[in-house]
Design a protein around this motif. Structure first.
Motif, PDB file in Angstrom:
ATOM      1  N   PRO A  23       0.810  -1.222   0.000  1.00  0.00           N
ATOM      2  CA  PRO A  23       0.000   0.000   0.000  1.00  0.00           C
ATOM      3  C   PRO A  23       0.839   1.266   0.000  1.00  0.00           C
ATOM      4  N   GLN A  24       0.479   2.180  -0.924  1.00  0.00           N
ATOM      5  CA  GLN A  24       1.134   3.489  -0.960  1.00  0.00           C
ATOM      6  C   GLN A  24       0.480   4.360   0.110  1.00  0.00           C
ATOM      7  N   THR A  25       1.259   4.723   1.133  1.00  0.00           N
ATOM      8  CA  THR A  25       0.653   5.410   2.273  1.00  0.00           C
ATOM      9  C   THR A  25       0.854   6.917   2.233  1.00  0.00           C
ATOM     10  N   GLY A  26       1.751   7.409   1.375  1.00  0.00           N
ATOM     11  CA  GLY A  26       2.120   8.823   1.372  1.00  0.00           C
ATOM     12  C   GLY A  26       0.933   9.770   1.338  1.00  0.00           C
ATOM     13  N   LYS A  27       0.108   9.661   0.269  1.00  0.00           N
ATOM     14  CA  LYS A  27      -1.024  10.575   0.106  1.00  0.00           C
ATOM     15  C   LYS A  27      -2.053  10.378   1.208  1.00  0.00           C
ATOM     16  N   MET A  28      -2.285   9.093   1.552  1.00  0.00           N
ATOM     17  CA  MET A  28      -3.291   8.761   2.570  1.00  0.00           C
ATOM     18  C   MET A  28      -2.951   9.471   3.883  1.00  0.00           C
ATOM     19  N   VAL A  29      -1.691   9.302   4.321  1.00  0.00           N
ATOM     20  CA  VAL A  29      -1.245   9.933   5.578  1.00  0.00           C
ATOM     21  C   VAL A  29      -1.261  11.452   5.432  1.00  0.00           C
ATOM     22  N   GLY A  30      -0.894  11.939   4.258  1.00  0.00           N
ATOM     23  CA  GLY A  30      -0.898  13.377   4.007  1.00  0.00           C
ATOM     24  C   GLY A  30      -2.288  13.972   4.189  1.00  0.00           C
ATOM     25  N   TYR A  31      -3.297  13.303   3.603  1.00  0.00           N
ATOM     26  CA  TYR A  31      -4.669  13.805   3.731  1.00  0.00           C
ATOM     27  C   TYR A  31      -5.134  13.763   5.188  1.00  0.00           C
ATOM     28  N   ILE A  32      -4.753  12.693   5.901  1.00  0.00           N
ATOM     29  CA  ILE A  32      -5.149  12.601   7.317  1.00  0.00           C
ATOM     30  C   ILE A  32      -4.472  13.728   8.111  1.00  0.00           C
ATOM     31  N   ALA A  33      -3.189  13.976   7.813  1.00  0.00           N
ATOM     32  CA  ALA A  33      -2.457  15.048   8.511  1.00  0.00           C
ATOM     33  C   ALA A  33      -3.100  16.401   8.237  1.00  0.00           C
ATOM     34  N   LEU A  34      -3.543  16.601   6.984  1.00  0.00           N
ATOM     35  CA  LEU A  34      -4.195  17.852   6.611  1.00  0.00           C
ATOM     36  C   LEU A  34      -5.499  18.026   7.394  1.00  0.00           C
ATOM     37  N   THR A  35      -6.218  16.911   7.564  1.00  0.00           N
ATOM     38  CA  THR A  35      -7.471  16.944   8.335  1.00  0.00           C
ATOM     39  C   THR A  35      -7.183  17.358   9.773  1.00  0.00           C
ATOM     40  N   VAL A  57      -8.415  10.555  17.538  1.00  0.00           N
ATOM     41  CA  VAL A  57      -8.785   9.400  16.703  1.00  0.00           C
ATOM     42  C   VAL A  57      -8.011   9.436  15.386  1.00  0.00           C
ATOM     43  N   LEU A  58      -7.959  10.622  14.764  1.00  0.00           N
ATOM     44  CA  LEU A  58      -7.303  10.729  13.458  1.00  0.00           C
ATOM     45  C   LEU A  58      -5.791  10.519  13.572  1.00  0.00           C
ATOM     46  N   THR A  59      -5.201  10.919  14.724  1.00  0.00           N
ATOM     47  CA  THR A  59      -3.772  10.676  14.925  1.00  0.00           C
ATOM     48  C   THR A  59      -3.497   9.170  14.964  1.00  0.00           C
ATOM     49  N   TRP A  60      -4.337   8.463  15.721  1.00  0.00           N
ATOM     50  CA  TRP A  60      -4.189   7.004  15.821  1.00  0.00           C
ATOM     51  C   TRP A  60      -4.374   6.358  14.441  1.00  0.00           C
ATOM     52  N   ILE A  61      -5.383   6.817  13.712  1.00  0.00           N
ATOM     53  CA  ILE A  61      -5.656   6.273  12.382  1.00  0.00           C
ATOM     54  C   ILE A  61      -4.512   6.612  11.420  1.00  0.00           C
ATOM     55  N   GLY A  62      -3.957   7.833  11.580  1.00  0.00           N
ATOM     56  CA  GLY A  62      -2.836   8.238  10.739  1.00  0.00           C
ATOM     57  C   GLY A  62      -1.619   7.351  10.959  1.00  0.00           C
ATOM     58  N   ILE A  63      -1.364   7.011  12.240  1.00  0.00           N
ATOM     59  CA  ILE A  63      -0.227   6.125  12.549  1.00  0.00           C
ATOM     60  C   ILE A  63      -0.458   4.744  11.918  1.00  0.00           C
ATOM     61  N   ARG A  64      -1.681   4.236  12.059  1.00  0.00           N
ATOM     62  CA  ARG A  64      -1.993   2.934  11.451  1.00  0.00           C
ATOM     63  C   ARG A  64      -1.860   2.994   9.932  1.00  0.00           C
ATOM     64  N   ALA A  65      -2.310   4.107   9.352  1.00  0.00           N
ATOM     65  CA  ALA A  65      -2.213   4.242   7.891  1.00  0.00           C
ATOM     66  C   ALA A  65      -0.750   4.234   7.457  1.00  0.00           C
ATOM     67  N   ARG A  73       1.612   2.752   8.855  1.00  0.00           N
ATOM     68  CA  ARG A  73       2.136   1.377   8.987  1.00  0.00           C
ATOM     69  C   ARG A  73       1.718   0.508   7.810  1.00  0.00           C
ATOM     70  N   GLY A  74       0.805   1.016   6.985  1.00  0.00           N
ATOM     71  CA  GLY A  74       0.325   0.224   5.850  1.00  0.00           C
ATOM     72  C   GLY A  74      -0.835  -0.676   6.195  1.00  0.00           C
ATOM     73  N   ASP A  75      -1.572  -0.354   7.271  1.00  0.00           N
ATOM     74  CA  ASP A  75      -2.702  -1.196   7.681  1.00  0.00           C
ATOM     75  C   ASP A  75      -3.886  -1.122   6.724  1.00  0.00           C
ATOM     76  N   PHE A  76      -3.996   0.012   6.010  1.00  0.00           N
ATOM     77  CA  PHE A  76      -5.215   0.233   5.223  1.00  0.00           C
ATOM     78  C   PHE A  76      -4.925   0.170   3.725  1.00  0.00           C
ATOM     79  N   HIS A  77      -5.803  -0.562   3.036  1.00  0.00           N
ATOM     80  CA  HIS A  77      -5.662  -0.712   1.588  1.00  0.00           C
ATOM     81  C   HIS A  77      -7.013  -1.120   1.032  1.00  0.00           C
ATOM     82  N   LYS A  78      -7.030  -1.423  -0.253  1.00  0.00           N
ATOM     83  CA  LYS A  78      -8.261  -1.756  -0.976  1.00  0.00           C
ATOM     84  C   LYS A  78      -9.132  -2.790  -0.250  1.00  0.00           C
ATOM     85  N   ARG A  79      -8.490  -3.810   0.352  1.00  0.00           N
ATOM     86  CA  ARG A  79      -9.263  -4.899   0.942  1.00  0.00           C
ATOM     87  C   ARG A  79      -9.768  -4.566   2.357  1.00  0.00           C
ATOM     88  N   TYR A  80      -9.059  -3.700   3.050  1.00  0.00           N
ATOM     89  CA  TYR A  80      -9.423  -3.438   4.445  1.00  0.00           C
ATOM     90  C   TYR A  80      -9.042  -2.030   4.864  1.00  0.00           C
TER      91      TYR A  80
END
Lengths: 223, 163
Positions: A103-115, A177-185, A187-194
Motif C-alpha cells: 500500500p502506498q501510504t504517502g497521500k493517505m497519511v498526508g490527507y489525514i495530517a491535513l485533516t 482518533v485521526l492521529t491514531w488512524i494516521g499512525i496505522r495508515a 504502517r500500511g494497515d489500510f488498503h483496498k481490501r481493508y
C-alpha cells in the motif's frame, strides 16, 4: 507486512477470528459506527432543544445577543471544517485505491495530517472567540458579568458555550482518533481490501462537520 | 479460497476526485449563500430560521450522501442513521407541546383565567346595558388580558429569574 499468519489456518491478518469473512467484519463495524452516530445525533438533540426553547421564549434577547458573535470567524471555521471533511474523504479514497500487497501510504497519511491540521486551526479560531467572550464577561449562568446587553443575555451564552463546547470536545477527540488512524495508515494497515477503521474515523469526522453546518447559521446568523 | 473470502462480495465504490471537489465547491457556494441571505437581512424571525435551515439541510445531505458514502452504503445503515432524525423529531415535538402550553397552564392555575374572562364578558354586557358604569367595568376587563400577555413571556426580560 505479511497478510497471512501461519498457525493451523490461513486468513488475512486483519480478519478477526470471530468473523467468518472480511465482508462480515466490515459490515459489523460499519453498522456499529452508524449506530454510534445515531446516539451522537440524539446527544446533540438535547442541546438543539434547549436552543429552540431559549430562542422561542426570548427572541429579542437572542437576536440582540447574537450580534456579539463574529460571523466572519464562524464562516472561516465553517470553511475549515468543510475542507477537512473533503480531505478525510480523500484519505478514504486513497485507501480504496491502495494495493494490499504494497500500500502506498504517502497521500493517505498526508490527507489525514491535513485533516488534523484543519481540526487544530478550527480550535485555534474557537480559542480566539472564546477568550474574547470570557474577557467581556460573556459567560453562562451566574458568572456572567457582561455589560450593555439585555438582562437575560447569559441564557444565550449558556446555549452558545454548551453547543460549541460539546462540538469542540468532539473536535479534540477527533484529533486523537485521526492521529491514531494516521499512525496505522503509515504502517500500511489500510488498503483496498481493508480500511474500515479509517472509513469509520472519517464518518465520525463528517458528523462533526454536519453538526457545525447547523450550529453556524443558528448561532452566528440570527436575524 | 481464503483470498476469495477476503475479497467479500462487493468492491468499494471509488468516487472520482472531480465529484469530491465539485461537492466541496457546492458546499462553499451554499455557505456563501447562507451568509449573504443573513447579511442582506432578506428574512427575519421564523422565515430566516427556515431559510437558513433549508440551506443547512441541503449542505448536510451533500456531506452525508457523497462524503459519508451513504449513496453506496447498505440501505439498512441508511435507515439506521435516518432513524436518528425520526427520534430527534419525536423528542422535539413532544417537548414543544410542553414548551408552548406550560405558560397557559400556569396562567389558568395562577389567575383562574377562564373564570376571569367570563367575568370580563359579563362586565362588558353590563356596561353596554348601563353606559354610566362603563369605565370601571373596562378596567376590570383589561386586568386578565394583561395577566395573559405577561404569561406568554415574549418580552421575557423579567422571566430570566424564573427559569
Amino acid at each position: 507486512m505479511s497478510t497471512e499468519h501461519a498457525e493451523d489456518h490461513e486468513h488475512p491478518s486483519y480478519l478477526a477470528h470471530h468473523f467468518h469473512t472480511v465482508q462480515q467484519q466490515v459490515d459489523s463495524a460499519k453498522l456499529g459506527m452508524w449506530l454510534f452516530l445515531v446516539t451522537e445525533v440524539l446527544f446533540f438533540s438535547g442541546l438543539f432543544m434547549a436552543y429552540i426553547a431559549v430562542r422561542t421564549w426570548y427572541p429579542e434577547m437572542f437576536l440582540d445577543t447574537s450580534y456579539q458573535l463574529d460571523w466572519k470567524l464562524g464562516a472561516v471555521n465553517t470553511i475549515v471544517l468543510l475542507f477537512s471533511s473533503l480531505t478525510v474523504a480523500l484519505a478514504v479514497r486513497e485507501a480504496q485505491l491502495a494495493d494490499p500487497q504494497n500500500p502506498q501510504t504517502g497521500k493517505m497519511v498526508g490527507y489525514i495530517a491535513l485533516t488534523i491540521l484543519c481540526a487544530m486551526g478550527f480550535l485555534l479560531v474557537k480559542y480566539i472567540e472564546y477568550s474574547a467572550k470570557i474577557d467581556h464577561g460573556f459567560v453562562p449562568g451566574f458568572l456572567f458579568s457582561g455589560q450593555g446587553l439585555l438582562d437575560n443575555a447569559h441564557l444565550f451564552f449558556g446555549v452558545y458555550f454548551c453547543m460549541t463546547g460539546l462540538h469542540g470536545i468532539h473536535v479534540v477527540l477527533g484529533i486523537g482518533v485521526l492521529t491514531w488512524i494516521g499512525i496505522r495508515a503509515s504502517r500500511g494497515d489500510f488498503h483496498k481490501r481493508y480500511h474500515v477503521p479509517l472509513e469509520n474515523a472519517g464518518l465520525y469526522w463528517h458528523l462533526v462537520d454536519l453538526i457545525w453546518i447547523f450550529l453556524f447559521p443558528l448561532l452566528y446568523l440570527v436575524k | 479460497m481464503s483470498s476469495a473470502a477476503a475479497h467479500g462480495h462487493d468492491e468499494p465504490h471509488v468516487t472520482s476526485l472531480q465529484v469530491y471537489l465539485g461537492i466541496f465547491g457546492a458546499l462553499l457556494v451554499l455557505t456563501v449563500l447562507t451568509v449573504y441571505v443573513s447579511a442582506a437581512e432578506l428574512f427575519h424571525g421564523w422565515t430566516s430560521i427556515g431559510v437558513a435551515m433549508g440551506i443547512a439541510i441541503v449542505k448536510a445531505s451533500l456531506v452525508a450522501t457523497i462524503f459519508m458514502h451513504m449513496k453506496w452504503d447498505r440501505k439498512f445503515n441508511v435507515i439506521v442513521f435516518l432513524s436518528s432524525l425520526w427520534f430527534a423529531g419525536l423528542f422535539f415535538t413532544f417537548t414543544w407541546f410542553d414548551l408552548s402550553n406550560r405558560t397557559r397552564v400556569h396562567d389558568i392555575q395562577q389567575h383562574n383565567l377562564p373564570t376571569l374572562e367570563k367575568k370580563a364578558e359579563a362586565a362588558e354586557k353590563e356596561a353596554a346595558a348601563t353606559p354610566a358604569a362603563a369605565e370601571p367595568a373596562k378596567e376590570e376587563a383589561k386586568a386578565p388580558a394583561k395577566a395573559k400577555a405577561a404569561g406568554e413571556g415574549k418580552a421575557g426580560k423579567g422571566k430570566a429569574g424564573k427559569h
